[in-house]
Write an enzyme that holds these catalytic residues in place. Structure first.
Site, short mmCIF file in Angstrom:
data_model
loop_
_atom_site.label_atom_id
_atom_site.label_comp_id
_atom_site.label_asym_id
_atom_site.label_seq_id
_atom_site.Cartn_x
_atom_site.Cartn_y
_atom_site.Cartn_z
N TRP A 378 34.30 61.34 10.74
CA TRP A 378 34.32 60.49 9.53
C TRP A 378 34.43 61.34 8.28
CZ3 TRP A 378 29.57 58.86 6.41
CH2 TRP A 378 28.60 59.87 6.41
N ASP A 379 34.19 62.64 8.41
CA ASP A 379 34.32 63.57 7.28
C ASP A 379 35.65 63.34 6.56
OD1 ASP A 379 32.59 64.46 9.31
OD2 ASP A 379 32.68 66.54 8.68
N GLU A 507 21.84 61.54 11.15
CA GLU A 507 21.77 61.83 12.59
C GLU A 507 20.37 62.22 13.06
OE1 GLU A 507 24.96 64.70 13.01
OE2 GLU A 507 26.42 63.10 13.29
N LYS A 619 18.52 63.81 8.17
CA LYS A 619 19.36 64.99 8.20
C LYS A 619 20.28 64.99 6.97
CE LYS A 619 22.75 67.19 11.30
NZ LYS A 619 23.63 66.92 12.44
N GLN A 620 20.69 63.78 6.58
CA GLN A 620 21.70 63.68 5.52
C GLN A 620 21.62 62.32 4.86
OE1 GLN A 620 24.06 63.68 9.25
NE2 GLN A 620 25.73 63.32 7.82
O1 IFM Z 1 30.40 64.35 10.75
C1 IFM Z 1 29.40 65.29 10.57
C2 IFM Z 1 28.07 64.60 10.69
O2 IFM Z 1 27.90 63.63 9.69
C3 IFM Z 1 26.94 65.59 10.60
N1 IFM Z 1 27.10 66.59 11.62
C4 IFM Z 1 28.36 67.32 11.49
C5 IFM Z 1 29.54 66.39 11.58
C6 IFM Z 1 30.84 67.18 11.40
O3 IFM Z 1 30.91 67.70 10.12
#
Ligand code: IFM
Length: 791
Positions: A378-379, A507, A619-620
């Site tokens: 999804w990046d 995640e 995590k984010q």
């Molecule tokens: O897509 C990301 C995810 O959101 C977090 N882990 C790494 C992936 C790849 O960059």
């Protein structure tokens, strides 16, 4: 070794001048930085990627080299072995391959091999110049026998010619007259990743993927090629190299072979003070792009034409391509050279790693390393696509075309998951799901809504409704079908539409019901789908009817999308006055941040996933990301309250996170925090913030740097009405900021200082925008200047 900014201009002898805000410079050589710098000095053109390996190779005492050459979308498959499998788990992994290394050149000086670990290195410097798009190297070396040489190399991966790269290698005899040799190599086997328990590193491969089938020389001995075949995908690859020589006196080339390395040896003689120059042209062609029988002919043709023009001609084209790029995409920051260098490095990195043929995309590490195995996530739509949509929309379109090309695979995946419509893979190269860990993989179904969000932004920013009618709508409708089938009207939630058992962007929280980000993004998608159906019905009736027939779409389905969107459940906690990340997040215990030692981050390398999943820890950015993307759906007060709740719980263990926090912090007036997060994003790889730049660069964070400037400090947003709005908030330490954005065929320049904000049109017709909530019309012949207190 110093990678940071050096304000003193370097000028010595005949060597060119470099401006550091356009360059990344390595002076000296440190073993521990070697692999990281190979990533930083990688070159690419969206198809070929070459790590910044030294021509002669490197085997340090404590750190070696990852020799890396990659072709976007060129992969082999490997069975995924699950000791305990289950229905629907992907059974094949695809991995981007490390292809034969053809940039290697050895130099012998009076029979002694040049290497940084022998003799004496009197000077060693590398410079990545982002204006000329080349990697320069300057070395002064004394052999063990006391012969001194100066070596200058220039390397490029052509932005003009998809299949071509070149190295120019000049050597000067400084204090002797004598015999020298170049050995120009092609290494037929490249190592894959070593494998690691770190999930961010690629898996080890059981057997080599590339099988050598054939090789040969051109009659003059100056061109050499190899043909390989991938073990399972059965793709053919031709790697070819040719050479031009400028030496005072030289022998005919001879074939060379040693320990599996093959190539050409060129012996020549230099008098003291004389120089010799070798130019090596390299071409890669595969059967993913052309019929197999044409690969060798195409390689010969491109090498011959490059040989006629010479390196100088390629360098000229490279410069032109970059002038065009920077004319659209440069960001100028006055007063913060380190950030200036960083944003340019990141923009340049995106250009180098992004596929632009509609068949390929951008991998999480681009074409700079094998982390995440060359997979696309999804990046792309949430990070890289905005950069291209607003700078070079023609590349943005290609990224979306890739999703259209892989729509059939997404349909198949939805069927495996017992759903209607289409489900895009969490990680992929060719369209199949490659994620072997479903809780933080397939469960991240939000990718469907992310793609549609990116599509909507692209269409609104470009006005490219043809794309929507011809390809985009099919993606949008099939993924909307998926949502309506996946969710359900839940009596326990007052009949609201709920989406269960999903993982949101964060995640560190997996398989939950009603992830707020997902539900809000799906709601946005369903509204867009309904509007699109209406628009096509009236403006593109033929396309609409054709599409309906093709996918068997009923008008009643559109009514279903409307109803699901309107009834979407979004969890809230009235007591805390915030959105809940999901149904159960706020019921969990908070992570003990105080008791967590600094070196236990990233948590994913120190705790079992279940330990993490049991806690309130991110995590984010998750809900915070929705505050940004769907900013018109929240009041400022809601943004402040939600940000303040989730920010302290967020580890930013994912490189995708700090930029989003920077943008929202900027919007809510947390200027210092916004800058702190921005810094972390911009310098992610240059300062190796996450300590894994050696595995490849973090392309989403690179794009996040652009987002944090334009959408953070520039405050740019575009919601459903398609009007660009700006609410600038310049960091205190900057004198000014200037950037350009493409909007429906126009190029708008935005200049922000502490005293004023100015909008002007570099290209195109009058444009209506919003500045701090107020409507402003920018005319082609007359820009708009607003004093800062007008905000
Ligand atoms: O897509 C990301 C995810 O959101 C977090 N882990 C790494 C992936 C790849 O960059």
């Amino acid at each position: 070794m110093n990678m940071s900014l050096n304000t003193e201009i370097y000028a010595s002898g005949q060597e060119p001048l470099y401006r550091d805000e356009w360059c990344i410079r390595e002076t000296g050589h440190q073993e521990e930085d070697h692999q990281k710098n190979e990533s930083l000095f990688a070159l690419g053109n969206g198809y070929i990627g070459m790590r910044g390996n030294l021509e002669e190779g490197y085997h340090g005492a404590s750190g070696s080299s990852v020799i890396g050459n990659y072709l976007n979308g060129f992969y082999d498959t490997e069975p995924i072995v699950y000791p305990e499998g289950a229905y629907g788990y992907p059974d094949q992994n695809h991995a981007m391959l490390n292809v034969p290394d053809a940039k290697a050149i050895l130099l012998l000086v009076e029979g002694e091999l040049f290497h940084l670990h022998t003799g004496m290195v009197l000077k060693s410097e590398r410079i990545l110049d982002m204006q000329s798009g080349m990697l320069y190297r300057h070395v002064k070396w004394e052999s063990p026998a006391g012969h001194q040489v100066r070596i200058t190399t220039r390397r490029l991966v052509s932005l003009e010619h998809k299949h071509l790269a070149a190295v120019e290698y000049e050597v000067t005899a400084l204090n002797f007259s004598g015999g020298l040799s170049w050995i120009s190599l092609m290494n037929p086997v490249a190592a894959g990743p070593e494998g690691s328990s770190d999930p961010r590193v690629g898996a080890r491969r059981s057997e080599p993927s590339l099988l050598l089938e054939d090789s040969g020389f051109r009659e003059d001995g100056l061109m050499y090629w190899m043909r390989h075949r991938t073990r399972r995908t059965r793709f053919a690859l031709v790697t070819a190299m040719s050479h031009s020589l400028e030496v005072p006196g030289g022998e005919a080339p001879v074939q060379y072979s040693d320990a599996g390395q093959l190539g050409i040896r060129l012996d020549f003689r230099l008098e003291a003070g004389q120089s010799g120059k070798l130019t090596k042209f390299i071409a890669y062609h595969t059967s993913r792009d052309y019929p197999e029988e044409e690969l060798l002919k195409l390689s010969r043709e491109i090498l011959e034409s490059a040989g006629h023009g010479g390196f100088g001609s390629l360098a000229g084209e490279q410069r032109q391509a970059l002038d065009y790029f920077w004319g659209k995409a440069d960001i100028e920051i006055v007063g913060d050279p380190e950030m200036q260098q960083g944003v340019r490095f990141n923009a340049f990195g995106l250009l180098q790693s992004t596929g632009r043929d509609g068949m390929t995309n951008i991998a999480a590490k681009g074409l700079t390393g094998e982390g995440y195995e060359g997979h696309y996530f999804w990046d792309t739509e949430m990070y890289t696509l905005p950069f291209f949509t607003y700078t070079l929309p023609e590349i943005g379109r290609k990224l979306l075309e890739f999703r259209y090309r892989t729509l059939d695979k997404a349909r198949e995946r939805a069927a495996v998951m017992s759903q209607r419509g289409a489900l895009y893979p969490w990680r992929t190269i060719a369209g199949e799901e490659n994620s072997a860990y479903f809780p933080a993989g397939t469960a991240q179904v939000h990718i469907n809504a992310d793609i549609c969000y990116g599509l909507q932004q692209y269409v609104l920013a470009t006005g490219d409704e043809t794309f929507l009618a011809e390809m985009g709508a099919e993606i949008l409708f099939e993924t909307s079908r998926f949502w309506v089938d996946l969710g359900h009207y839940n009596p326990a939630r007052g009949g609201a539409f709920c989406i269960d058992a999903v993982t949101g962007p964060d995640e560190y929280t997996a398989i939950v019901n009603n992830n707020a980000y997902t539900n809000l993004m799906v709601q946005e998608q369903l509204r867009f789908a309904c509007r699109t159906a209406e628009r096509l019905r009236s403006n593109y009736p033929d396309h609409y009817e054709r599409l309906k027939r093709k996918i068997g779409l009923l008008e009643s389905e559109i009514a279903d999308w409307k109803r699901a969107g309107e009834s979407m459940y979004v969890p809230k906690d009235e007591g805390l006055g915030i959105y809940a990340q999901d149904d159960t997040f706020l019921l969990k215990k908070k992570w003990d941040f105080e008791g967590t030692p600094e070196n236990n981050y990233p948590l994913l390398l120190h705790y079992h996933p279940l330990v993490i999943y049991r806690h309130q820890v991110l995590k984010q950015a998750d809900l915070v990301m929705a505050l940004f993307l769907l900013g018109d759906r929240f009041t400022m007060e809601e943004k402040v309250r939600n940000y303040r709740y989730y920010e302290p719980l967020t580890t930013h263990d994912s490189s995708l996170s700090p930029c989003i926090h920077s943008i929202v912090a900027s919007e809510i007036g947390e200027a210092e925090e916004a800058y702190r997060y921005f810094r972390r994003t911009v310098r992610m790889d240059l300062d190796d913030v996450n300590k894994n730049a050696k595995d490849g660069l973090h392309t989403a964070a690179m794009a996040g740097a652009w987002m944090a400037v334009v959408q953070g400090f520039g405050g740019m947003r575009m919601y459903g009405d398609g009007v660009l709005s700006f609410t600038p908030a310049l960091p205190a330490g900057w004198n000014s900021l200037r950037f350009r954005v493409a909007k429906e065929g126009r190029l708008l320049e935005v200049f922000i200082s502490h005293e004023e904000v100015a909008y002007s049109l570099v290209e195109g017709e009058a444009l209506r925008i919003r500045h701090g909530g107020q409507e402003v019309e920018v005319l082609p012949e007359r820009g708009v200047r607003l004093t800062r207190n007008a905000l």
